[in-house]
Design a protein around this motif. Structure first.
Motif, PDB file in Angstrom:
ATOM      1  N   ALA A   1       0.810  -1.231   0.000  1.00 61.24           N
ATOM      2  CA  ALA A   1       0.000   0.000   0.000  1.00 61.24           C
ATOM      3  C   ALA A   1       0.835   1.269   0.000  1.00 61.24           C
ATOM      4  O   ALA A   1       0.344   2.333  -0.368  1.00 61.24           O
ATOM      5  N   ILE A   2       2.084   1.179   0.411  1.00 66.17           N
ATOM      6  CA  ILE A   2       2.875   2.406   0.617  1.00 66.17           C
ATOM      7  C   ILE A   2       3.902   2.579  -0.498  1.00 66.17           C
ATOM      8  O   ILE A   2       4.629   1.653  -0.852  1.00 66.17           O
ATOM      9  N   ALA A   3       3.940   3.806  -1.051  1.00 64.59           N
ATOM     10  CA  ALA A   3       4.849   4.085  -2.164  1.00 64.59           C
ATOM     11  C   ALA A   3       6.167   4.693  -1.682  1.00 64.59           C
ATOM     12  O   ALA A   3       7.211   4.504  -2.308  1.00 64.59           O
ATOM     13  N   GLN A   4       6.135   5.405  -0.597  1.00 64.72           N
ATOM     14  CA  GLN A   4       7.324   6.141  -0.145  1.00 64.72           C
ATOM     15  C   GLN A   4       7.122   6.566   1.305  1.00 64.72           C
ATOM     16  O   GLN A   4       6.005   6.876   1.706  1.00 64.72           O
TER      17      GLN A   4
ATOM     18  N   MET B   1      19.186  11.371   2.937  1.00 63.22           N
ATOM     19  CA  MET B   1      19.601  10.050   2.445  1.00 63.22           C
ATOM     20  C   MET B   1      18.409   9.259   1.958  1.00 63.22           C
ATOM     21  O   MET B   1      17.300   9.424   2.453  1.00 63.22           O
ATOM     22  N   ARG B   2      18.712   8.373   1.038  1.00 63.47           N
ATOM     23  CA  ARG B   2      17.704   7.426   0.582  1.00 63.47           C
ATOM     24  C   ARG B   2      18.126   6.057   1.093  1.00 63.47           C
ATOM     25  O   ARG B   2      19.266   5.623   0.870  1.00 63.47           O
ATOM     26  N   LEU B   3      17.220   5.387   1.785  1.00 62.19           N
ATOM     27  CA  LEU B   3      17.558   4.096   2.394  1.00 62.19           C
ATOM     28  C   LEU B   3      16.600   3.024   1.885  1.00 62.19           C
ATOM     29  O   LEU B   3      15.474   3.321   1.489  1.00 62.19           O
ATOM     30  N   ASN B   4      17.070   1.786   1.943  1.00 61.19           N
ATOM     31  CA  ASN B   4      16.202   0.655   1.599  1.00 61.19           C
ATOM     32  C   ASN B   4      16.208  -0.342   2.739  1.00 61.19           C
ATOM     33  O   ASN B   4      17.278  -0.662   3.249  1.00 61.19           O
ATOM     34  N   ILE B   5      15.028  -0.809   3.084  1.00 59.72           N
ATOM     35  CA  ILE B   5      14.948  -1.858   4.104  1.00 59.72           C
ATOM     36  C   ILE B   5      14.636  -3.155   3.374  1.00 59.72           C
ATOM     37  O   ILE B   5      13.561  -3.306   2.786  1.00 59.72           O
ATOM     38  N   ASP B   6      15.595  -4.072   3.408  1.00 57.70           N
ATOM     39  CA  ASP B   6      15.410  -5.338   2.702  1.00 57.70           C
ATOM     40  C   ASP B   6      14.640  -6.309   3.564  1.00 57.70           C
ATOM     41  O   ASP B   6      15.216  -7.220   4.169  1.00 57.70           O
TER      42      ASP B   6
ATOM     43  N   TRP C   1       9.009  -4.341   3.599  1.00 58.11           N
ATOM     44  CA  TRP C   1       9.389  -3.031   3.055  1.00 58.11           C
ATOM     45  C   TRP C   1      10.176  -3.067   1.759  1.00 58.11           C
ATOM     46  O   TRP C   1      10.528  -2.017   1.219  1.00 58.11           O
ATOM     47  N   SER C   2      10.482  -4.243   1.266  1.00 58.06           N
ATOM     48  CA  SER C   2      11.325  -4.332   0.077  1.00 58.06           C
ATOM     49  C   SER C   2      10.795  -3.429  -1.052  1.00 58.06           C
ATOM     50  O   SER C   2       9.612  -3.465  -1.382  1.00 58.06           O
ATOM     51  N   GLY C   3      11.659  -2.615  -1.616  1.00 58.08           N
ATOM     52  CA  GLY C   3      11.281  -1.771  -2.757  1.00 58.08           C
ATOM     53  C   GLY C   3      10.720  -0.415  -2.374  1.00 58.08           C
ATOM     54  O   GLY C   3      10.559   0.451  -3.241  1.00 58.08           O
ATOM     55  N   VAL C   4      10.410  -0.193  -1.100  1.00 63.61           N
ATOM     56  CA  VAL C   4       9.857   1.119  -0.711  1.00 63.61           C
ATOM     57  C   VAL C   4      11.019   2.073  -0.402  1.00 63.61           C
ATOM     58  O   VAL C   4      11.856   1.767   0.440  1.00 63.61           O
ATOM     59  N   PRO C   5      11.113   3.211  -1.080  1.00 61.59           N
ATOM     60  CA  PRO C   5      12.183   4.154  -0.730  1.00 61.59           C
ATOM     61  C   PRO C   5      11.899   4.873   0.586  1.00 61.59           C
ATOM     62  O   PRO C   5      10.785   5.352   0.806  1.00 61.59           O
ATOM     63  N   PHE C   6      12.906   4.907   1.434  1.00 59.54           N
ATOM     64  CA  PHE C   6      12.813   5.673   2.678  1.00 59.54           C
ATOM     65  C   PHE C   6      13.711   6.887   2.534  1.00 59.54           C
ATOM     66  O   PHE C   6      14.915   6.748   2.330  1.00 59.54           O
ATOM     67  N   LEU C   7      13.113   8.055   2.597  1.00 58.85           N
ATOM     68  CA  LEU C   7      13.875   9.294   2.460  1.00 58.85           C
ATOM     69  C   LEU C   7      13.950   9.953   3.824  1.00 58.85           C
ATOM     70  O   LEU C   7      12.912  10.209   4.444  1.00 58.85           O
TER      71      LEU C   7
END
Ligand code: BG6
Length: 471
Positions: free
Chosen positions: A187-190, A297-302, A306-312
């Motif tokens: 459901a979450i894009a960013q 920073m842009r982070l990824n949680i593998d 959360w895979s694929g959701v950009p965390f800014l």
């Protein structure tokens, strides 16, 4: 309280202890001993405490309440080069909580000083952030601490965890069945987390030169907000159950790629209608300083969730406004059904957790404007602390000091958390991108947009508690 003559003690610790005293939440009996190298008498320390309470206590000061509180206050001159010998004879009780409110570089000598002074027995330690300067020094500090006291008696503090709104995020997520169902990649894009400050480094230039925004805010406050926003539900609300889930987030976080990082430094400009100087002209700062006062920073949680959701994530000083918030941007609706009526775009739903200065939660969604035509408008549903709960929440330090005095570790950082936090950031500490200048009073360096692509940052003016905004 080691570092008793410093800024943190006057602004936060002493006012927090005073308010705990007013609320009857301090242990019965027991002294509050201020420790610092300055040769002060007890009375000078009491006057200093009074000035701090008068200026910074959230409830103001009441003379009788302060007199009562001041009976506990004593002062010992010690701590120069880590020498805590004079403290030994001054402490009459078997158990004590030692708060190390000192610069990162003084932590290590003081920890050793506690052991040398024979004060390890019966001591619990509260250590301020930043805990270490990088992964290697954090590990060394942990080893040094554990030689003096076991992990069960160490409280690594991050005052963001003491903020009511941060704790409420856990209740919001795990106390309501509605939101947790959509709290994932489906459901979450960013997700964006912003800690924006309008203040500069004030009189802390020398401290800030040792730290910079990444060590001062990203490694601790931003990482903690990220963990609380993304952790899995714990099996219970116990300290270890919660901390076990938080560390899983850090373990799943890929070490940051310096290409996904923007560092900035403020130049002069106008903030809150006032002309302010650039960072390099602040007292205690080198004229050619490379220290960042802004980091994004842009982070990824593998992880499965959360895979694929950009965390800014981003933080900065001398930005346009003081504003800390978490923005959850939901995915687009699957079909643009209203195109035939000329509606080319509808905003994504957004959930904004406002942490400060206005505390609350706002959900934005699209509604039809009244009238015969199909026209859409983004509107908001808002919860605000001020309106729903009429009392002012305790300061973060009140809550955390109270918890440490009661040996509750829930809101403190564990050894593995602090080390993994540094490990994730180590690539950028080793290879920091160049510092880009930004004008005081802006939202940071223009280049920060690059790491958000193909989406964009939502600057705090885009969304307010009273309304919605575009995606
Ligand atoms: C501290 C940082 O930990 O947090 C400061 O050292 C920063 O640089 C402060 O100003 C921000 O805290 P708050 O509670 O005002 O957001």
């Amino acid at each position: 309280m080691i570092g008793a003559t410093g800024d943190l003690a006057a602004r936060k610790l002493i006012p927090a202890l005073y308010n705990l005293s007013v609320d009857g939440l301090l242990p019965r009996g027991g002294d509050i001993v201020g420790v610092a190298p300055s040769p002060w008498a007890d009375d000078v320390f009491r006057d200093h405490a009074k000035a701090g309470v008068t200026q910074f206590s959230r409830t103001g000061i009441s003379e009788p309440a302060f007199r009562d509180f001041a009976k506990r206050l004593r002062y010992v001159s010690a701590g120069a080069n880590g020498d805590l010998g004079p403290l030994r004879s001054a402490l009459t009780r078997d158990h004590r909580l030692v708060y190390l409110a000192v610069r990162p570089s003084s932590l290590y000598p003081l920890i050793k000083g506690l052991a040398t002074a024979g004060l390890a027995e019966g001591t619990s330690i509260v250590a301020e952030k930043p805990f270490g300067h990088n992964l290697v020094s954090a590990r060394a500090l942990n080893v040094a601490l554990h030689k003096v006291v076991p992990e069960e008696r160490i409280f690594r503090i991050d005052h963001y965890l003491g903020k009511e709104t941060v704790q409420n995020l856990l209740v919001f997520r795990f106390g309501n069945s509605l939101f947790e169902r959509v709290w994932n990649r489906d459901a979450i894009a960013q997700v964006e987390i912003t800690v924006a400050e309008s203040l500069g480094v004030e009189h802390r230039g020398a401290f800030y030169e040792e730290t910079g925004a990444i060590r001062d805010i990203v490694q601790n406050h931003l990482m903690q907000l990220l963990m609380v926003a993304t952790m899995e539900p714990p099996t219970s609300f116990d300290a270890e159950a919660i901390r076990n889930e938080k560390i899983q987030v850090l373990r799943a976080l890929n070490p940051v790629n310096p290409k996904d990082v923007v560092r900035g430094q403020y130049s002069g400009g106008t903030v809150d209608g006032m002309q302010v100087t650039g960072y390099r002209h602040e007292t205690g700062v080198a004229r050619d300083s490379d220290t960042e006062t802004y980091a994004a920073m842009r982070l990824n949680i593998d992880s499965w969730r959360w895979s694929g959701v950009p965390f800014l994530i981003r933080t900065g000083k001398r930005l346009k406004a003081r504003d800390t918030r978490i923005v959850i941007v939901f995915r687009d609706a699957p079909l643009q059904l209203f195109r035939q009526y000329g509606v080319q775009h509808v905003d994504n739903n957004q959930l904004v957790v406002h942490i400060q200065p206005d505390e609350g939660i706002a959900l934005s969604f699209v509604a039809k404007r009244p009238g015969p035509d199909v026209m859409t408008q983004t509107v908001g549903m808002n919860f605000s602390y001020g309106t729903s709960f009429k009392s002012s929440p305790p300061e973060a330090y009140e809550r955390l000091l109270h918890d440490a005095l009661n040996a509750d570790h829930t809101l403190f950082i564990r050894e593995d958390e602090v080390e993994r936090g540094w490990e994730v950031l180590q690539p950028v500490l080793d290879n920091p991108p160049h510092v880009a200048m930004y004008k005081s009073g802006s939202w940071g360096p223009e280049g920060a947009g690059r790491i958000a692509k193909p989406r964009h940052w939502h600057d705090p003016v885009d969304l307010h508690l009273t309304g919605g905004g575009g995606a």
